[in-house]
Design a protein around this motif. Structure first.
Motif, short mmCIF file in Angstrom:
data_model
loop_
_atom_site.label_atom_id
_atom_site.label_comp_id
_atom_site.label_asym_id
_atom_site.label_seq_id
_atom_site.Cartn_x
_atom_site.Cartn_y
_atom_site.Cartn_z
N ASP A 44 47.41 31.61 59.43
CA ASP A 44 47.73 31.32 60.83
C ASP A 44 47.67 29.80 61.05
N PRO A 45 47.97 29.31 62.24
CA PRO A 45 47.98 27.86 62.48
C PRO A 45 46.63 27.17 62.22
N ASP A 46 45.53 27.91 62.25
CA ASP A 46 44.21 27.34 61.96
C ASP A 46 43.85 27.43 60.48
N GLY A 47 44.76 27.95 59.67
CA GLY A 47 44.48 28.08 58.23
C GLY A 47 43.66 29.32 57.89
N LEU A 48 43.74 30.34 58.72
CA LEU A 48 42.94 31.56 58.53
C LEU A 48 43.80 32.78 58.31
N VAL A 49 43.22 33.77 57.63
CA VAL A 49 43.79 35.12 57.63
C VAL A 49 43.43 35.76 58.96
N VAL A 50 42.14 35.82 59.26
CA VAL A 50 41.59 36.22 60.56
C VAL A 50 40.29 35.46 60.74
N THR A 107 46.65 35.45 67.01
CA THR A 107 47.20 35.14 65.69
C THR A 107 47.01 36.29 64.70
N ALA A 108 46.12 37.23 65.00
CA ALA A 108 45.92 38.39 64.11
C ALA A 108 47.14 39.30 64.11
N ARG A 109 48.03 39.08 65.05
CA ARG A 109 49.26 39.89 65.06
C ARG A 109 50.12 39.60 63.83
N GLY A 110 49.81 38.52 63.11
CA GLY A 110 50.52 38.18 61.88
C GLY A 110 50.00 38.91 60.66
N LEU A 111 48.98 39.75 60.84
CA LEU A 111 48.47 40.52 59.70
C LEU A 111 49.53 41.50 59.21
N ALA A 112 49.62 41.63 57.90
CA ALA A 112 50.60 42.54 57.31
C ALA A 112 49.97 43.86 56.89
#
Length: 132
Positions: A44-50, A107-112
């Motif tokens: 994500d933009p902060d460099g995190l998965v979650v 940003t967790a909406r980007g989890l696959a």
């Protein structure tokens, strides 16, 4: 694919129906160690998965609803054998629902993908994996 995993545990009582389960047909206790692995192809933009803190808090809240319960008395599980495999899916669904409700942030909406593993002992575990 990037991944982050958080861990917690919960304790339950339950019994199983069917000859397959032998003595586990009687009421017995179980303590599960639970791992939830979150996966995404890009950070994500902060460099995190979650956010690990939010992920751990979400998992804890999901497990708190099951902790110290007799699962034989839980309406959501009526008529079901609450096997380790079944419970892995139940935890998966509840964590996924929390994610979709915003518990891990936008940003967790980007989890696959997500994988939930329930360890019933040091030598045996079951998992369920699916889209987040």
């Amino acid at each position: 694919m990037y991944s982050v995993c958080v861990r917690d545990h919960f304790m339950v009582a339950h019994s199983f129906k069917g000859e397959t389960f032998g003595p586990a047909q009687r009421l017995h206790g179980a303590t599960y160690v639970v791992d939830v692995e979150f996966r995404r192809p890009a950070l994500d933009p902060d460099g995190l998965v979650v956010d690990i803190g939010r992920a751990a808090a979400t998992l804890h809240a999901v497990l708190e609803a099951l902790n110290y319960r007799n699962l034989d008395d839980e309406p959501a599980f009526a008529g079901r054998n609450t096997t380790t495999e079944f419970l892995a899916r139940a935890v998966f669904d509840r964590v996924r629902d929390s994610i979709r409700a915003g518990a891990l942030g936008e940003t967790a909406r980007g989890l696959a993908r997500m994988k939930v593993t329930l360890h019933e002992s040091h030598a045996a575990w079951a998992a369920f994996e699916g889209d987040a």
